[in-house]
Design an enzyme around this catalytic site. Structure first.
Site, PDB file in Angstrom:
ATOM      1  N   CYS A   1       2.315   6.434  -1.712  1.00 30.07           N
ATOM      2  CA  CYS A   1       1.984   5.630  -2.631  1.00 30.07           C
ATOM      3  C   CYS A   1       3.056   4.311  -3.052  1.00 30.07           C
ATOM      4  O   CYS A   1       2.642   3.180  -3.196  1.00 30.07           O
ATOM      5  CB  CYS A   1       1.165   6.307  -3.787  1.00 30.07           C
ATOM      6  SG  CYS A   1       2.148   7.471  -4.165  1.00 30.07           S
TER       7      CYS A   1
ATOM      8  N   HIS B   1       1.158   3.385 -10.672  1.00 31.00           N
ATOM      9  CA  HIS B   1       2.600   3.413 -10.375  1.00 31.00           C
ATOM     10  C   HIS B   1       3.142   1.957 -10.775  1.00 31.00           C
ATOM     11  O   HIS B   1       2.527   1.006 -10.314  1.00 31.00           O
ATOM     12  CB  HIS B   1       3.015   3.867  -9.290  1.00 31.00           C
ATOM     13  CG  HIS B   1       2.739   5.104  -8.916  1.00 31.00           C
ATOM     14  ND1 HIS B   1       2.267   6.248  -9.778  1.00 31.00           N
ATOM     15  CD2 HIS B   1       2.913   5.668  -7.356  1.00 31.00           C
ATOM     16  CE1 HIS B   1       2.109   7.358  -9.013  1.00 31.00           C
ATOM     17  NE2 HIS B   1       2.617   7.160  -7.610  1.00 31.00           N
TER      18      HIS B   1
END
Ligand code: A2P
Length: 329
Positions: free
Chosen positions: A126, A234
Site C-alpha cells: 500500500c 497512509h
C-alpha cells in the site's frame, strides 16, 4: 465471469467487495471465501445474500479470477493451485511481489506488460502504490536519482485487530494488543518485522518495489516507516532528487494531468492532503510541493491515500478490469 474473493470478511476483502460493487464489475458469480470459522456465514453483495465458503470449495468451482487478501501464508499455499487449473490470481499479499517470474502491477504505470501467461499477478504494498503513483510521471520527465521517504501509516494497514487496539485505547478499554506498544497518542517507528540490517520489511518494500514497477534500478530509495493513530489512510513525506532540474509549475501540471492523482496544494487556503480527506476515495492526493532549499534538483512533497482502496482493493480491481477489457482473462 466467476470471481473468488479470498479473505472476503477481512479489512481489504470487505473494501474489495465494495469497490467491485461500486464499479459495477461484470461478474456473474461471486465466491466469497474466508477461514473455516466463517464458513456458512452470509454477506450481502449487490443486494443479494452470499454464503461464505472455504477455499477448497472455491478451488473446485474453477473461478475465472481469484483475488487473494488473506495474508501471505494463504497465498503461498493456495495461489499456485488456482493458477494451475487456469484461474488468474491477483494477490494482495507480499508473497509473490519480488518473485522475478511474477509481475508487480500499478495499472496506471505498467499494466501494459501483462499477458495471458500471467496467472499470478502481484498487487504492490500500500505505501509503495501511493508513492510510485506520484513519482512515476515525475521520473519519466526528470529522472529520479534518490528518494528519502518517511511514512505516517494508518492502523487499518495492520488489520482489524490493530483498529480494535486503537479504538479500545481511545475508550480506556483493556484488550488484545496488535502492536508492542500503545498506539493511541503515540507514533511507533515499526511497521512489519525487523530485518537483520535494522530496517523493517515495510521499509525494504518501499525501497525495492518501485524499482520493479518502474523497471529501473538506476535510482535508490531509503525509507523510515512509522505507524500513527489514524485509520483513514497512509501519509508520506517524500524528498526526491532528480538528475534534471524542474519547474514547480510544470511539476504541478504533470501531477494534475496524471490519472489517479489529485493535487491539493494551496497553502494560502490551508489546502493539503490529509487522511481524513482521503478516506473512502480512490485517488492519491499530493501537496506541500516545494523545492528542497538545501540541494539542487530536489523536490519535497506530501502524499496521502486511503491504504485500503488505491493501496489495496481499488488497485486489485483495476488490474482485474484491465485483464477483462484487454481480453487477458
Ligand atoms: P476470517 O474472517 O474467517 O478469519 P484481515 O487481513 O483483516 O485480518 O483478514 C484476513 C482475511 O483472510 C479474513 O477474511 C479471514 O477470514 C481470511 N482468512 C484467513 N485465513 C484464511 C484461510 N486459511 N483460508 C481462507 N481465508 C482465510
Amino acid at each position: 465471469m466467476k470471481i473468488a474473493v479470498i479473505g472476503a470478511t477481512g479489512m481489504v476483502g470487505t473494501v474489495l467487495l465494495k469497490v467491485l460493487e461500486e464499479r459495477n464489475f461484470p461478474l456473474t458469480e461471486l465466491l466469497p471465501v474466508a477461514s473455516t470459522r466463517s464458513i456458512g456465514r452470509e454477506l450481502v453483495f449487490k443486494d443479494k445474500l452470499y454464503k461464505i465458503i472455504g477455499i477448497e470449495e472455491a478451488l473446485k468451482a474453477k473461478p475465472t479470477l481469484a483475488i487473494f487478501s488473506a495474508g501471505g501464508e494463504t497465498s503461498l499455499k493456495w495461489a499456485t493451485k488456482f493458477a494451475e487449473q487456469g484461474t488468474t490470481v491477483i494477490d494482495n499479499s507480499s508473497a509473490w511481489r519480488m518473485d522475478p517470474t511474477k509481475k508487480l502491477i500499478v495499472p496506471e504505470i505498467n499494466a501494459n506488460i501483462l499477458t495471458k501467461e500471467d496467472t499470478i499477478i502481484a498487487n504492490p504494498n500500500c505505501s509503495t502504490i501511493q508513492m510510485v503513483m506520484a513519482l512515476a510521471p515525475l521520473h519519466k520527465k526528470y529522472k529520479m536519482r534518490r528518494v528519502v521517504v518517511s511514512t505516517y501509516q494508518s492502523v487499518s494497514g495492520t488489520g482489524i485487530h490493530a483498529v480494535r487496539q486503537m479504538e479500545n485505547e481511545e475508550n480506556g478499554i483493556k484488550g488484545a494488543m496488535a502492536y508492542p506498544y500503545q498506539i493511541h497518542q503515540n507514533a511507533i517507528p515499526h511497521c512489519d518485522v525487523f530485518e537483520e540490517n535494522g530496517y523493517t520489511k515495510e521499509e525494504l518494500k518501499l525501497a525495492r518495489e518501485p524499482q520493479k514497477i518502474l523497471d529501473d534500478r538506476t535510482f535508490s530509495i531509503t525509507a523510515t516507516a512509522v505507524r500513527i493513530p489514524t485509520s483513514g489512510g497512509h501519509s508520506e513525506a517524500v524528498n526526491v532528487e532528480f538528475e534534471n532540474d524542474f519547474d514547480l509549475n510544470e511539476v504541478r501540471q504533470i501531477l494534475i494531468s496524471t490519472s489517479g492523482i489529485t493535487l491539493q496544494d494551496d497553502p494560502s487556503t490551508n489546502s493539503y492532503p490529509m487522511p481524513i480527506l482521503a478516506k473512502g476515495k480512490d485517488d492519491v492526493f499530493v501537496g506541500r510541493l516545494r523545492r528542497d532549499m538545501t540541494q539542487e534538483n530536489t523536490l519535497n512533497m506530501w502524499i496521502v491515500s486511503d491504504n485500503l482502496r488505491k493501496g489495496a482493493a481499488t488497485n486489485a480491481v483495476q488490474i482485474a478490469e484491465y485483464l477483462m477489457i484487454n481480453k487477458l482473462i
